[in-house]
Design an enzyme around this catalytic site. Structure first.
Site, PDB file in Angstrom:
ATOM      1  N   THR A  41       0.823  -1.213   0.000  1.00 49.99           N
ATOM      2  CA  THR A  41       0.000   0.000   0.000  1.00 49.99           C
ATOM      3  C   THR A  41       0.853   1.257   0.000  1.00 49.99           C
ATOM      4  OG1 THR A  41      -1.674  -1.185   1.266  1.00 49.99           O
ATOM      5  CG2 THR A  41      -1.853   1.200   1.227  1.00 49.99           C
ATOM      6  N   THR A  42       1.939   1.243   0.770  1.00 53.79           N
ATOM      7  CA  THR A  42       2.814   2.410   0.892  1.00 53.79           C
ATOM      8  C   THR A  42       3.462   2.775  -0.435  1.00 53.79           C
ATOM      9  OG1 THR A  42       3.206   1.861   3.203  1.00 53.79           O
ATOM     10  CG2 THR A  42       4.805   3.313   2.178  1.00 53.79           C
ATOM     11  N   TYR A  50     -13.197  -2.993   0.608  1.00 55.49           N
ATOM     12  CA  TYR A  50     -14.444  -2.438   0.082  1.00 55.49           C
ATOM     13  C   TYR A  50     -15.589  -3.447   0.063  1.00 55.49           C
ATOM     14  CZ  TYR A  50     -17.630   0.530  -2.522  1.00 55.49           C
ATOM     15  OH  TYR A  50     -18.722   1.282  -2.879  1.00 55.49           O
ATOM     16  N   TYR A 108      -2.378 -10.045   5.378  1.00 52.77           N
ATOM     17  CA  TYR A 108      -2.280  -8.648   5.796  1.00 52.77           C
ATOM     18  C   TYR A 108      -3.655  -8.194   6.245  1.00 52.77           C
ATOM     19  CZ  TYR A 108      -1.158  -3.597   5.374  1.00 52.77           C
ATOM     20  OH  TYR A 108      -0.965  -2.259   5.609  1.00 52.77           O
ATOM     21  N   ARG A 167      -8.175   0.334   6.418  1.00 49.79           N
ATOM     22  CA  ARG A 167      -8.193   0.538   4.967  1.00 49.79           C
ATOM     23  C   ARG A 167      -9.198  -0.375   4.266  1.00 49.79           C
ATOM     24  NH1 ARG A 167      -4.263   3.635   2.578  1.00 49.79           N
ATOM     25  NH2 ARG A 167      -2.498   4.260   3.876  1.00 49.79           N
ATOM     26  N   LYS A 213       0.723  -9.916   8.731  1.00 54.18           N
ATOM     27  CA  LYS A 213       1.033  -8.536   9.074  1.00 54.18           C
ATOM     28  C   LYS A 213      -0.230  -7.979   9.716  1.00 54.18           C
ATOM     29  CE  LYS A 213       2.128  -3.981   7.151  1.00 54.18           C
ATOM     30  NZ  LYS A 213       2.310  -3.168   5.914  1.00 54.18           N
ATOM     31  N   ILE A 253       6.606  -5.069   9.661  1.00 45.58           N
ATOM     32  CA  ILE A 253       6.726  -4.537   8.295  1.00 45.58           C
ATOM     33  C   ILE A 253       6.403  -3.059   8.429  1.00 45.58           C
ATOM     34  CG2 ILE A 253       5.811  -4.548   5.949  1.00 45.58           C
ATOM     35  CD1 ILE A 253       5.338  -7.570   6.281  1.00 45.58           C
TER      36      ILE A 253
END
Length: 293
Positions: free
Chosen positions: A46-47, A109, A135, A140, A164, A206
């Site tokens: 994502t980053t 979503y 993850y 998010r 994560k 992470i």
């Protein structure tokens, strides 16, 4: 799976002023974090602003990082989304050479039930030729992967090797560490909770801040893993403010501002994100002056 114990970093994607991928800056970043002592790199998470990258740009980013890392540390590739069968097909058809594991985020979503999350990762696990790190980031995705679902997946699929965990819930993290099978990696996905999670038996982090101050943050993680509690505690408090700062105006705007101050890359981000404000940039500059003094 000991190669994923310690400090991993979720790399940004540096952009030039015209918002094209900055290859030279990405090479600098890889060398900066490896020289700083991080243990492994996460590519296209994502980053990395992956949602705004084209397929061609993603391929470029992967190749640049593989070449720059040159086998010095393990690489983990982010492959996730909310279309289960598209992810499975990507895992079956993508050239994964140079990568040692997949980081796959819970669907965003759609807001699936726990059974839906289980069935999603069942398909992903059966399709993946590499070990998978789950993850969980409900802030998010809009849904929380509960410990019971993680335990079920860990027991049913030997190639699901860790998670994560970024729910920001230390009680949930404790339950994961307590209930998952021996050897399953519970990795912090929240920089601020890394120290306490390791104290409870977590496998490391992470990280986002770990690419801005790799040596300082990696030293904290190493000390915590070595049960050097007072050393790790002091190092945690030394860097704590910077963690607040880099998320104050969203990720990765904050970490890119910090890296810009360090002359690693520009602070540019792609819309709908916007660069960090001058006020935040000054806070980060003041912080760096204290850690480098």
């Amino acid at each position: 799976m000991s190669r994923f114990i310690g400090t991993g970093v979720a790399l940004i994607t540096p952009f030039k002023s015209d918002l094209s991928v900055d290859v030279e800056a990405l090479e600098r970043l890889v060398n900066f974090v490896i020289d700083g002592g991080v243990n492994y790199l996460v590519v296209l998470g994502t980053t990395a602003e992956s949602a705004t990258l084209t397929k061609q740009e993603k391929q470029l980013v992967k190749q640049v990082i593989k070449n720059a890392a040159n086998g010095r540390v393990p690489l983990v590739l982010g492959v996730g989304g909310n279309n289960t069968y598209e992810i499975a097909e990507e895992l079956k058809t993508t050239d994964l050479s140079g990568f040692e594991a997949i980081l796959s985020v819970s669907p965003a979503y759609n807001k699936p039930t726990q059974e839906g999350i289980y069935q999603h990762f069942k398909v992903v696990a059966e399709a993946s030729p590499l070990p998978i790190i789950l993850y969980n980031v409900p802030g998010r995705t809009g849904s929380n992967m509960l410990p019971s679902t993680v335990v079920r997946l860990a027991k049913d699929f030997t190639n699901i090797i860790g998670i994560k965990e970024a729910a920001g819930d230390i009680v949930q993290a404790m339950r994961l560490i307590q209930q998952t099978p021996e050897g399953f990696l519970v990795i912090s996905g929240d920089d601020m909770l890394t120290f306490p999670m390791i104290q409870l038996g977590g496998a490391g982090v992470i990280s986002v801040i770990g690419q801005g101050i790799p040596r300082e943050f990696s030293n904290m993680v190493t000390a915590a893993l070595n049960n050097e509690t007072e050393v790790a505690r002091k190092l945690h408090f030394d860097v704590m403010n910077s963690i607040d700062y880099i998320f104050e105006e969203g990720n990765p705007a904050g970490i890119k501002a910090l890296l810009s101050i360090l002359n690693v890359c520009s602070a540019s981000v792609r819309l709908p994100l916007v660069p960090a404000s001058e006020v935040l940039t000054q806070k980060l500059s003041n912080f760096l002056a204290t850690v480098t003094a």
